[in-house]
Design a protein around this motif. Sequence first.
Motif, short mmCIF file in Angstrom:
data_model
loop_
_atom_site.label_atom_id
_atom_site.label_comp_id
_atom_site.label_asym_id
_atom_site.label_seq_id
_atom_site.Cartn_x
_atom_site.Cartn_y
_atom_site.Cartn_z
N SER A 102 50.91 43.59 -4.21
CA SER A 102 49.88 44.27 -5.00
C SER A 102 49.48 43.50 -6.25
CB SER A 102 50.36 45.67 -5.39
OG SER A 102 50.60 46.44 -4.23
N SER A 103 50.39 42.70 -6.79
CA SER A 103 50.08 41.95 -8.01
C SER A 103 50.88 40.65 -8.04
CB SER A 103 50.40 42.79 -9.25
OG SER A 103 51.79 43.01 -9.35
N GLU A 104 50.47 39.74 -8.90
CA GLU A 104 51.12 38.44 -8.99
C GLU A 104 52.54 38.53 -9.55
OE1 GLU A 104 48.64 35.75 -11.12
OE2 GLU A 104 47.06 35.73 -9.59
N SER A 105 52.86 39.66 -10.16
CA SER A 105 54.22 39.84 -10.70
C SER A 105 55.23 40.13 -9.59
CB SER A 105 54.23 40.99 -11.72
OG SER A 105 53.88 42.22 -11.09
N GLN A 106 54.74 40.44 -8.40
CA GLN A 106 55.62 40.70 -7.25
C GLN A 106 55.84 39.41 -6.46
OE1 GLN A 106 53.39 43.84 -5.32
NE2 GLN A 106 54.47 45.44 -6.45
N SER A 107 56.73 39.49 -5.47
CA SER A 107 57.09 38.30 -4.70
C SER A 107 56.84 38.51 -3.20
CB SER A 107 58.56 37.96 -4.92
OG SER A 107 58.97 36.92 -4.06
N LYS A 127 48.31 35.45 3.61
CA LYS A 127 48.81 36.22 2.46
C LYS A 127 47.65 36.69 1.57
CE LYS A 127 51.21 32.73 1.12
NZ LYS A 127 52.09 31.87 0.28
N ASP A 128 47.78 37.93 1.11
CA ASP A 128 46.81 38.49 0.16
C ASP A 128 47.54 39.07 -1.05
OD1 ASP A 128 44.07 38.25 0.99
OD2 ASP A 128 44.51 39.60 2.66
N ILE A 129 46.91 38.96 -2.21
CA ILE A 129 47.36 39.68 -3.39
C ILE A 129 46.30 40.73 -3.66
CG2 ILE A 129 47.95 39.55 -5.84
CD1 ILE A 129 48.70 36.64 -5.43
N SER A 130 46.61 41.97 -3.31
CA SER A 130 45.62 43.04 -3.38
C SER A 130 46.33 44.38 -3.42
CB SER A 130 44.69 42.97 -2.17
OG SER A 130 43.81 44.06 -2.14
N SER A 131 45.78 45.33 -4.17
CA SER A 131 46.38 46.66 -4.23
C SER A 131 46.22 47.37 -2.89
CB SER A 131 45.72 47.49 -5.34
OG SER A 131 44.37 47.75 -5.02
N GLY A 132 47.01 48.40 -2.70
CA GLY A 132 47.01 49.10 -1.42
C GLY A 132 45.69 49.73 -1.04
#
Length: 203
Positions: A9-14, A34-39
């Motif tokens: 969901s965010s760049e702070s996650q892995s 891979k995507d960085i995106s909210s649910g």
Amino acid sequence: MKYGYARISSESQSFDEQINALLEIGVEIQNIFKDISSGVKAERKEQDNLISTLKEGDYLYVFKIDRIARNTTHLSTLIKSFEDNEINFISIQEPFFDTTTSNSIYLYSFFKLIRKLEKEIMKERAMKGIESERRRCVVGGRKRGLSLKALNKAKVAETLYKESKFSIEHICELLEIGSRRTLYKYLRSRNVKIGSYKKRKEK
């Protein structure tokens, strides 16, 4: 060919947990999208690229269902697409989401039922909306009580009123409207705020 999809969901996650699980299942690193995106966010560029890459007979793995689907409607759409294009879909953490097993027929049937229910719910909501409009005395987009002739007069009255060139009395006379009260009724039916336009009396 085996493909994988991962999302955070965010760049702070892995991505680590998802990527490791996909690698262990046999997906090559270059085939992981891979995507960085909210649910709830609809735009997922890499997911779109993945879907366009998949071909008949391919395998798509995800760590969990919520990584690829925004909601049940989106999941239902994906499952239908995978079924139509003969793409195998597997959730690593949720074994019942595996279209390669004998349970796949039940999975497809379940989502067909979901799609049917969603259509029925949408139809029911539309009917409730129509009924709600009727209760508010609105039929076919116009307020009940104004005839077609009156509606036409109301449109002309609105134009004359907004031009600020005619007095109320003159508008009534021109349009053969019996009283100021009736004129105001017509104007309100056009959502005209009475007194919002300055009138000039005829010289």
